[in-house]
Design a protein around this motif. Structure first.
Motif, PDB file in Angstrom:
ATOM      1  N   LYS A  98      -0.643  21.996 -22.010  1.00  0.00           N
ATOM      2  CA  LYS A  98      -0.362  20.638 -22.478  1.00  0.00           C
ATOM      3  C   LYS A  98      -0.198  19.652 -21.318  1.00  0.00           C
ATOM      4  CE  LYS A  98       1.835  21.961 -26.857  1.00  0.00           C
ATOM      5  NZ  LYS A  98       3.085  21.895 -27.684  1.00  0.00           N
ATOM      6  N   THR A  99       0.352  20.124 -20.224  1.00  0.00           N
ATOM      7  CA  THR A  99       0.651  19.214 -19.115  1.00  0.00           C
ATOM      8  C   THR A  99      -0.450  19.148 -18.073  1.00  0.00           C
ATOM      9  OG1 THR A  99       1.829  20.979 -17.945  1.00  0.00           O
ATOM     10  CG2 THR A  99       3.124  19.551 -19.398  1.00  0.00           C
ATOM     11  N   GLY A 100      -1.484  19.998 -18.186  1.00  0.00           N
ATOM     12  CA  GLY A 100      -2.555  19.975 -17.210  1.00  0.00           C
ATOM     13  C   GLY A 100      -2.043  20.233 -15.808  1.00  0.00           C
ATOM     14  N   PHE A 101      -2.532  19.433 -14.844  1.00  0.00           N
ATOM     15  CA  PHE A 101      -2.092  19.607 -13.463  1.00  0.00           C
ATOM     16  C   PHE A 101      -1.666  18.271 -12.863  1.00  0.00           C
ATOM     17  CE2 PHE A 101      -2.783  21.268  -8.990  1.00  0.00           C
ATOM     18  CZ  PHE A 101      -1.806  22.245  -9.080  1.00  0.00           C
ATOM     19  N   GLY A 102      -1.258  17.354 -13.733  1.00  0.00           N
ATOM     20  CA  GLY A 102      -0.866  16.022 -13.291  1.00  0.00           C
ATOM     21  C   GLY A 102       0.637  15.871 -13.142  1.00  0.00           C
ATOM     22  N   ASP A 209      -7.159   9.033  -5.895  1.00  0.00           N
ATOM     23  CA  ASP A 209      -5.932   8.906  -6.688  1.00  0.00           C
ATOM     24  C   ASP A 209      -5.433  10.240  -7.228  1.00  0.00           C
ATOM     25  OD1 ASP A 209      -8.172   9.106  -8.294  1.00  0.00           O
ATOM     26  OD2 ASP A 209      -7.357   7.842  -9.893  1.00  0.00           O
ATOM     27  N   LEU A 210      -6.088  11.332  -6.864  1.00  0.00           N
ATOM     28  CA  LEU A 210      -5.664  12.659  -7.315  1.00  0.00           C
ATOM     29  C   LEU A 210      -5.161  13.505  -6.150  1.00  0.00           C
ATOM     30  CD1 LEU A 210      -8.514  13.510  -9.873  1.00  0.00           C
ATOM     31  CD2 LEU A 210      -6.288  12.451 -10.308  1.00  0.00           C
ATOM     32  N   VAL A 211      -5.991  13.649  -5.154  1.00  0.00           N
ATOM     33  CA  VAL A 211      -5.623  14.421  -3.966  1.00  0.00           C
ATOM     34  C   VAL A 211      -5.450  13.433  -2.817  1.00  0.00           C
ATOM     35  CG1 VAL A 211      -6.278  16.265  -2.391  1.00  0.00           C
ATOM     36  CG2 VAL A 211      -6.944  16.397  -4.803  1.00  0.00           C
ATOM     37  N   PRO A 212      -4.260  13.319  -2.247  1.00  0.00           N
ATOM     38  CA  PRO A 212      -4.009  12.266  -1.262  1.00  0.00           C
ATOM     39  C   PRO A 212      -4.869  12.393  -0.008  1.00  0.00           C
ATOM     40  CG  PRO A 212      -2.190  13.827  -1.310  1.00  0.00           C
ATOM     41  CD  PRO A 212      -3.060  14.151  -2.482  1.00  0.00           C
ATOM     42  N   PHE A 213      -5.349  11.251   0.476  1.00  0.00           N
ATOM     43  CA  PHE A 213      -6.116  11.192   1.714  1.00  0.00           C
ATOM     44  C   PHE A 213      -5.212  11.462   2.906  1.00  0.00           C
ATOM     45  CE2 PHE A 213      -7.383   8.440   5.314  1.00  0.00           C
ATOM     46  CZ  PHE A 213      -8.623   8.990   5.605  1.00  0.00           C
ATOM     47  N   SER A 214      -3.999  10.953   2.870  1.00  0.00           N
ATOM     48  CA  SER A 214      -3.031  11.153   3.944  1.00  0.00           C
ATOM     49  C   SER A 214      -1.876  12.003   3.407  1.00  0.00           C
ATOM     50  CB  SER A 214      -2.537   9.800   4.469  1.00  0.00           C
ATOM     51  OG  SER A 214      -1.760   9.970   5.629  1.00  0.00           O
ATOM     52  N   SER A 215      -0.657  11.671   3.754  1.00  0.00           N
ATOM     53  CA  SER A 215       0.506  12.390   3.224  1.00  0.00           C
ATOM     54  C   SER A 215       1.092  11.563   2.085  1.00  0.00           C
ATOM     55  CB  SER A 215       1.553  12.584   4.328  1.00  0.00           C
ATOM     56  OG  SER A 215       2.656  13.321   3.846  1.00  0.00           O
ATOM     57  N   ALA A 216       1.064  12.127   0.885  1.00  0.00           N
ATOM     58  CA  ALA A 216       1.507  11.400  -0.309  1.00  0.00           C
ATOM     59  C   ALA A 216       1.699  12.397  -1.445  1.00  0.00           C
ATOM     60  CB  ALA A 216       0.477  10.333  -0.699  1.00  0.00           C
ATOM     61  N   PRO A 217       2.316  11.958  -2.546  1.00  0.00           N
ATOM     62  CA  PRO A 217       2.502  12.865  -3.684  1.00  0.00           C
ATOM     63  C   PRO A 217       1.166  13.228  -4.341  1.00  0.00           C
ATOM     64  CG  PRO A 217       3.998  10.987  -3.825  1.00  0.00           C
ATOM     65  CD  PRO A 217       3.008  10.667  -2.759  1.00  0.00           C
TER      66      PRO A 217
END
Length: 295
Positions: A98-102, A209-217
């Motif tokens: 239900k929650t996927g991977f988001g 917007d899914l896998v961060p380019f730098s350091s991010a959530p």
């Protein structure tokens, strides 16, 4: 000597225009039968051992397949250019959830998915090493690679093996000579050291917007969300490799989003030439290419 190696490698690659695909089961885990498709030059001779691309497809740990068109085409290309190309399946632990991977997927579950995917990848690599003679694999020249979720899993397997694998002894014969990541990230780039850093190719969009380019959530989840988990993207990894004087080929697309996780077929000649130069010929090359996304 370096040029002689290059010349011999190119001569070796010339006849490998046709290839054959053979499928093997590398592990059975619960209800999952995990397989790999091995693409081998058709006229390879007994005893020949070639550098190998071990590829892991994307799909958010919920979809994708080892024999999807692009993944298969990449491995065919590898086999046409003097490599063994291998595309693997792995457990899609977020499929049907239900929650996927988001952001609604709890951090603890995300961590377990990363762990199990890294272990699946290491198990596939162990199978390749254990059956190197049959598969015609030169175990000194295994290039790890993946797209999106596959890139996350392979980066974690290559750089954070000690963190994710419980049975390290099982993988003592597994080594990686290079890395090919399309829009990937690692849990913590501080785990990259001189002993595990390898020549690496990265493709990533600055506005992913899914896998961060730098350091991010991950997925840019806000701190109050269950899925808030910091990751180190390609920019951070490359900065680490630069400090360690390790070769890299970094392709930045300004304004690019997660579509940059697609396999860059138009650049594969450059990608494989980079690995030929750095992995096979031990050259130290650090290149950054910056492009702007076209409307």
């Amino acid at each position: 000597m370096k040029h002689l190696i290059t010349f011999c490698f190119l001569l070796l690659a010339l006849p490998f225009l046709a290839q054959v695909k053979t499928t093997y089961t590398y592990a059975i885990k619960g209800d999952d039968t995990l397989k790999m498709d091995v693409y081998t030059p058709k006229n390879i001779k007994s005893g020949n051992k070639l550098p190998t691309l071990l590829w892991m497809h994307g799909g958010g740990f919920a979809g994708g397949a080892r024999d999807f068109k692009d993944d298969a085409q990449l491995c065919e290309y590898a086999a046409q250019n003097g490599y063994i190309g291998i595309s693997i399946s792995y457990r899609l632990l977020r499929k049907g959830t239900k929650t996927g991977f988001g952001c609604d997927c709890p951090k603890e579950e995300k961590m377990n998915v990363f762990k199990q995917a890294a272990i699946d990848y290491l198990d596939a690599a162990k199978y390749v090493v254990d059956h190197a003679e049959k598969l015609h694999v030169n175990t000194n020249y295994i290039i790890s690679g993946g797209s999106s979720a596959g890139a996350e899993a392979t980066l974690n397997a290559v750089f954070m093996r000690e963190y994710f694998a419980d049975e390290l002894e099982n993988y003592k014969e597994v080594t990686f000579a290079g890395m090919f990541s399309c829009a990937g990230a690692v849990l913590n780039a501080e785990y990259i050291t001189k002993s595990n850093a390898v020549p690496s190719v990265f493709y990533h969009g600055t506005d992913d917007d899914l896998v961060p380019f730098s350091s991010a959530p991950h997925h840019y989840c806000t701190p109050e969300k269950p899925g808030y988990l910091l990751l180190d993207g390609s920019e951070v990894i490359v900065e680490k490799l630069e400090t360690l004087e390790t070769p890299f080929y970094f392709n930045i697309v300004k304004g690019g989003r997660h579509e940059i996780s697609a396999i860059p077929f138009e650049d594969l000649d450059k990608v494989f030439f980079f690995f030929e130069s750095t992995v096979l010929n031990n050259e130290v090359i650090q290149t950054t290419i910056i492009k702007t996304k076209t409307p």
